[in-house]
Design a protein around this motif. Sequence first.
Motif, short mmCIF file in Angstrom:
data_model
loop_
_atom_site.label_atom_id
_atom_site.label_comp_id
_atom_site.label_asym_id
_atom_site.label_seq_id
_atom_site.Cartn_x
_atom_site.Cartn_y
_atom_site.Cartn_z
N UNK A 146 0.80 -1.21 0.00
CA UNK A 146 0.00 0.00 0.00
C UNK A 146 0.84 1.26 0.00
N UNK A 147 0.21 2.42 -0.05
CA UNK A 147 0.92 3.70 -0.06
C UNK A 147 1.50 4.05 1.31
N UNK A 148 2.44 4.97 1.33
CA UNK A 148 3.01 5.47 2.59
C UNK A 148 2.09 6.56 3.13
N UNK A 149 1.60 6.37 4.33
CA UNK A 149 0.72 7.36 4.95
C UNK A 149 1.33 7.81 6.27
N UNK A 150 0.85 8.94 6.80
CA UNK A 150 1.36 9.45 8.07
C UNK A 150 1.11 8.46 9.21
N UNK A 151 -0.03 7.75 9.15
CA UNK A 151 -0.34 6.76 10.18
C UNK A 151 0.66 5.60 10.15
N UNK A 152 1.02 5.16 8.95
CA UNK A 152 1.98 4.05 8.83
C UNK A 152 3.39 4.49 9.22
N UNK A 153 3.73 5.73 8.91
CA UNK A 153 5.04 6.24 9.29
C UNK A 153 5.23 6.19 10.81
N UNK A 154 4.16 6.51 11.55
CA UNK A 154 4.22 6.46 13.01
C UNK A 154 4.51 5.05 13.52
N UNK A 155 4.18 4.04 12.75
CA UNK A 155 4.40 2.65 13.16
C UNK A 155 5.82 2.16 12.87
N UNK A 156 6.59 2.93 12.12
CA UNK A 156 7.95 2.52 11.76
C UNK A 156 8.92 2.89 12.89
N UNK A 157 8.80 2.20 14.01
CA UNK A 157 9.59 2.51 15.20
C UNK A 157 11.08 2.23 15.00
N UNK A 158 11.41 1.12 14.32
CA UNK A 158 12.83 0.82 14.11
C UNK A 158 13.46 1.81 13.15
N UNK A 253 12.44 9.24 6.21
CA UNK A 253 11.65 8.01 6.37
C UNK A 253 10.98 7.62 5.07
N UNK A 254 10.38 8.59 4.39
CA UNK A 254 9.72 8.31 3.10
C UNK A 254 10.74 7.85 2.07
N UNK A 255 11.87 8.55 1.97
CA UNK A 255 12.89 8.20 0.99
C UNK A 255 13.44 6.80 1.22
N UNK A 256 13.83 6.51 2.46
CA UNK A 256 14.40 5.20 2.79
C UNK A 256 13.38 4.09 2.56
N UNK A 259 13.07 3.42 -1.19
CA UNK A 259 14.28 2.77 -1.71
C UNK A 259 14.35 1.30 -1.29
N UNK A 260 14.17 1.04 0.01
CA UNK A 260 14.36 -0.32 0.52
C UNK A 260 13.26 -1.28 0.06
N UNK A 261 12.08 -0.76 -0.25
CA UNK A 261 11.03 -1.63 -0.76
C UNK A 261 11.41 -2.22 -2.12
N UNK A 262 12.27 -1.53 -2.85
CA UNK A 262 12.60 -1.93 -4.22
C UNK A 262 14.05 -2.38 -4.40
#
Length: 295
Positions: A146-158, A253-256, A259-262
């Motif tokens: 799915x797309x990157x959203x502000x809610x999902x960004x908050x879950x990227x604790x690591x 966070x968005x850039x990384x 990149x890492x998804x691909x």
Amino acid sequence: MLGFALKFVTRMVLGSTFEDEQEVIQFQKSHGTVWSEIGKGFLDGSLDKNTTRKKQYQEALMQLESTLKKIIKERKGGNFSQHTFIDSLVQGNLNEQQILEDSVVFSLAGCIITARLCTWAIHFLTSSGEVQKKLYQEIDQVLGKGPITSEKIEQLSYCRQVLFETVRTAKLTPVSARLQDTEGKVGPFVIPKETLILYALGVVLQDPSTWPLPHRFDPDRFADEPGMKVFASLGFSGTWECPELRCAYLVTTVLVSVLLKRLRLLAVERRGFEMKYELVTSSREEAWITVSKRH
């Protein structure tokens, strides 16, 4: 990377896309001149000793301010669906000069800090395969397809731990300053009110008594509360976190994540990487990496 950060700042933070290509070029040129002199000319006192450089700096600053005044006027008079940093200033209890000064600071520091954080994060991920693998697993689990959203960004604790450790290891901002608003005391020494205090963050961020094996890149330092408390007290997280750094965390966070998804990020063998310490730490030479497609 600097060009990417500058485009992001003008589009997402200032609310301007600069339809005129010449205006883009002029803004970038003025931006570079002003930041260069702030990072060098004011620190070593050489700007006041060179009439030509000082004139160029003043002209660039006037051009930068003129562009920002135009953007501020546009945001005041228009009805835009997207809320930006400029809008927050305009809607606050600030006078015209305060709005302009905050806009200048954010467009300068926000751009440079974002660009440098992106660069250093990618560098450390290429030099630590285990960290990159763990971060990819978190991104894959949280974001999925799915797309990157502000809610999902908050879950990227690591991911946030990786960025905190990037700031610490690279000593991203090795020095800061604050005007002492009350009289203070350090041991037998009295610090008078309105004294300019310099913080040697580059030293504190790699103090072995606080950070075991300080030169090792280890995001797990921030998995526990003690590390977070120290970082927050220095202005890199929590309520003291500077707005420019908060913006940089989001963009990186968005850039990384993209990149890492691909791609797998790989270091270039036998290539040195030397740090250059200024207001914001950079590399002395271009940072090169190689990539491979994920299957």
